[in-house]
Design a protein around this motif. Structure first.
Motif, short mmCIF file in Angstrom:
data_model
loop_
_atom_site.label_atom_id
_atom_site.label_comp_id
_atom_site.label_asym_id
_atom_site.label_seq_id
_atom_site.Cartn_x
_atom_site.Cartn_y
_atom_site.Cartn_z
N GLN A 1 0.83 -1.21 0.00
CA GLN A 1 0.00 0.00 0.00
C GLN A 1 0.86 1.26 0.00
O GLN A 1 0.55 2.24 -0.70
CB GLN A 1 -0.93 -0.01 1.21
CG GLN A 1 -2.02 -1.06 1.15
CD GLN A 1 -2.95 -1.01 2.34
OE1 GLN A 1 -2.93 -0.05 3.12
NE2 GLN A 1 -3.78 -2.03 2.51
N LEU B 1 0.83 4.01 -2.95
CA LEU B 1 0.42 5.37 -2.61
C LEU B 1 1.49 6.38 -3.00
O LEU B 1 1.19 7.43 -3.59
CB LEU B 1 0.13 5.46 -1.11
CG LEU B 1 -0.20 6.85 -0.56
CD1 LEU B 1 -1.46 7.40 -1.21
CD2 LEU B 1 -0.36 6.83 0.96
N ARG C 1 1.58 6.93 -6.73
CA ARG C 1 0.46 7.76 -7.18
C ARG C 1 0.68 9.22 -6.82
O ARG C 1 0.44 10.12 -7.65
CB ARG C 1 -0.85 7.24 -6.55
CG ARG C 1 -2.07 8.09 -6.91
CD ARG C 1 -3.36 7.35 -6.58
NE ARG C 1 -3.42 6.97 -5.19
CZ ARG C 1 -3.82 7.77 -4.21
NH1 ARG C 1 -4.17 9.02 -4.46
NH2 ARG C 1 -3.87 7.33 -2.96
N LYS C 2 1.18 9.48 -5.62
CA LYS C 2 1.45 10.86 -5.22
C LYS C 2 2.54 11.49 -6.09
O LYS C 2 2.48 12.68 -6.42
CB LYS C 2 1.86 10.91 -3.74
CG LYS C 2 0.75 10.58 -2.77
CD LYS C 2 -0.35 11.63 -2.81
CE LYS C 2 -1.44 11.33 -1.80
NZ LYS C 2 -2.54 12.35 -1.86
N LYS D 1 -1.54 7.90 4.63
CA LYS D 1 -2.50 7.30 5.55
C LYS D 1 -1.87 7.12 6.93
O LYS D 1 -0.70 6.80 7.05
CB LYS D 1 -2.96 5.94 5.02
CG LYS D 1 -3.73 6.01 3.71
CD LYS D 1 -4.11 4.61 3.23
CE LYS D 1 -4.85 4.66 1.91
NZ LYS D 1 -5.19 3.30 1.42
#
Length: 641
Positions: free
Chosen positions: A579, A583, A586-587, A631
């Protein structure tokens, strides 16, 4: 045990599975002791042992007769060489004659080697003329030699496995394309040609290649006529005669298509991850005819990096997206049209920032990094405020056809207000409220009481709420407990030195936020582990005042296998790493606008680190101002600075 994790709803990804390998010991059979007779796993951190165990299940490549390329050889065939400053970066050498005996036609091999008298090794072996033994370097050693009697099946022996053989079959058609002495590749082979991945495309545009020229090359490079790039495995210079800072590309030949080539590797997330490098076309001074003929006779598929001659010389793979030579593939591009557009870049992996950096402005100006929407020809474009220029702002856009714009504060702000702080709180439980200050685009300030439950879902406010709760000791109160997981509390990661004051030992410790402090550590397990590591590093255990640590160290070594098993069955760690990597990638893509902004550079580097911590452990580094992008449950894998 394929499918076990999926049936337990613990698969790493939907549709994927985890392969688990189990050993069932016979009666009175001690697996941990048997492993220690192969190499010294006791002195390895648990996360390192986890990745080293994967070496034991590496698949062997197969010969033309479908036989696995793995052998038991006398350990006298190998010798361990000193590796000053890790200049060989995971690549050793193998005699040409021995390699041809084991894998005819090969020029280099990716290996796994188990030698109880030397240790466990991984990396590349490049063929070399004039040597009689396989030369291993310290940068290839992953586990030290055994301190126990060697395993009965490996006494005086070594297990050698070829994982991959180079040049590979996939490089054959490129070899036929660039070598005029070979038959041209058939048109039918063009269906196997793949386009440059998106990350390579982004890197080229960041280095000055126009989008139109790149699109044309992507289209035409699907045919051999203009296929002017290919992937090659990096290896160390077996001659030690290539000029510092240069490369030799096997198969391109003397007098090839260009004097320089563009070299990068995956993943590449910033302009400096690609370099223009000079290619050696003629025999360098001091290189023997045999050495030169050997290099020139190798087919396409290898890029040979010159070894630095001076102590402070730069390791070329290291400045190309932090690469190494233990099996990494490098993209090599020599198309003259594309190369003519590539602008020089700094040979440093530090981001280039203006004297008034974006990060400094971000602390003072609330509009930096804010999103902006601009409508042109009935189309809405999303932009980001990058920096302040005088009283105005530079705005860049996601769409490549949109040029950067200079906008006024009023144009950037529109009718929005921005958060300016919290001045008080009242109420309890779900009724708790805080007094919030807001600033309008014109600079006018206002205050309002607002529900914490409403504010905590706003990304630009939630961290300030959590810090307010910490400052006012509210983390245990009903209505504020959610903030406890958001509050960042620095952890000690290393002991730097010690001193004795009034018969007490104080330690200068390094926190994961980069700060240092002198403290007295306790006898709790975490602190003792840090003290043990420090005492071993500084060779303090022979002193009487430090001898109390020996039982702790002995206990930890005796429990190494149990700790490893606990670590390996922690599937939540696998899920979290997957994850985190997804993440951060993507960022990075969301923040990258074709230029190396501070945010895209930070996310890009963190993404590359996340790929490594899955194998080697450790933490990812991110600036503190990007904390809200991650997150909460993944914060334990990140050091915010």
């Amino acid at each position: 045990s394929r499918g076990l994790f999926a049936s337990s709803k613990m698969s790493v990804n939907k549709g994927n599975h985890v392969d688990a390998y189990y050993l069932m010991p016979a009666d009175n059979h001690d697996i941990a002791s048997e492993l220690l007779s192969i190499a010294n796993f006791e002195d390895q951190p648990v996360n390192k042992n986890a990745s080293r165990f994967q070496l034991m299940i590496s698949p062997a490549s197969k010969s033309t007769c479908k036989e696995p390329r793995a052998w038991l050889l006398p350990d006298t065939v190998f010798e361990l060489m000193e590796d000053d400053n890790d200049k060989h970066m995971g690549c050793g050498f193998i005699p040409v004659s021995l390699l041809q005996e084991l894998a005819p036609g090969a020029a280099a091999v990716q290996v796994r080697i188990f030698v109880p008298s030397l240790g466990i090794f991984k990396g590349m072996l490049m063929s070399k003329v004039g040597i009689k033994k396989i030369q291993l370097f310290e940068s290839m050693q992953k586990v030290g030699k055994t301190l126990k009697p060697p395993h009965t099946k490996l006494k005086g022996k070594a297990f050698l496995l070829f994982k991959n053989v180079m040049p590979s079959k996939s490089a054959e058609f490129i070899d036929r394309k660039v070598n005029p002495r070979l038959k041209n590749p058939p048109p039918s082979a063009e269906k196997e040609l793949k386009s440059l991945c998106r990350m390579f495309q982004t890197l080229l545009t960041a280095n000055g290649v126009p989008v139109g020229e790149l699109d044309l090359y992507l289209e035409e490079s699907c045919f051999f006529v203009r296929r002017n790039h290919h992937s090659a495995v990096g290896v160390s210079d077996p001659t030690n005669k290539l000029p510092e800072g240069s490369v030799f590309i096997t198969g391109l030949g003397v007098g090839g298509p260009s004097d320089d080539v563009f070299v990068t590797r995956f993943p590449c997330t910033e302009a400096g991850d690609g370099k223009m490098l000079p290619v050696v076309r003629d025999k360098p001074p001091g290189m023997s005819d045999d050495e030169w003929c050997h290099l020139c006779g190798i087919h396409c598929g290898l890029i040979v990096f010159a070894t630095p001659k001076s102590p402070d010389g730069k390791l070329l793979p290291e400045i190309i997206a932090n690469g190494d030579l233990d099996g990494d593939y490098y993209l090599i591009l020599w198309d003259k049209v594309i190369l003519s557009h590539i602008s020089p870049v700094v040979n440093s992996n530090d981001p280039v920032v203006d004297s008034e950096s974006d990060s400094e402005q971000s602390d003072d100006d609330p509009w930096i990094s804010q999103s902006v929407e601009v409508c042109t020809s009935s189309k809405l474009h999303q932009g980001v405020v990058r920096k302040r220029i005088g009283n105005d702002y530079l705005v860049t856009f996601e769409a490549l056809e949109m040029e950067d714009q200079i906008m006024t504060k009023e144009e950037v702000a529109g009718d929005r207000e921005f958060f300016d702080g919290i001045s008080g709180h009242r109420g309890k439980g779900i009724q708790v409220e805080v007094e919030v200050s807001w600033v309008s685009p014109g600079g006018a300030k206002s205050k309002a009481w607002q529900s914490v439950a409403t504010l905590r879902i706003q990304e630009n406010v939630v961290d300030d709420l959590a810090q307010y709760a910490l400052k006012h000791n509210l983390l245990k109160d009903i209505g504020w407990r959610w903030a406890d997981t958001l509050v960042w509390q620095a952890q000690v990661v290393e002991i730097l030195r010690h001193k004795v004051t009034n018969n007490c030992i104080e330690y200068e410790v390094l926190y994961d936020d980069g700060e240092t402090a002198w403290e007295e550590l306790s006898d709790q397990e975490g602190d003792v582990d840090l003290i043990c590591a420090y005492a071993e590093k500084e060779d303090l255990l022979q002193k009487k005042s430090w001898s109390w640590l020996k039982p702790h160290i002995a206990k930890a070594k005796g429990e190494w296998f149990d700790r490893l098993q606990t670590y390996l069955v922690n599937t939540q760690r696998l899920l979290d790493n997957n994850q985190l990597t997804t993440l951060l990638h993507r960022k990075f893509r969301e923040s990258h606008d074709g230029t190396d902004s501070d945010q895209s550079v930070s996310f890009g580097r963190a993404y590359k680190q996340a790929l490594d911590i899955g194998k080697h452990g450790g933490k990812v580094d991110l600036p503190l101002n990007l904390r809200s992008h991650i997150k909460e449950k993944l914060h334990k894998y990140i050091t915010f600075r």
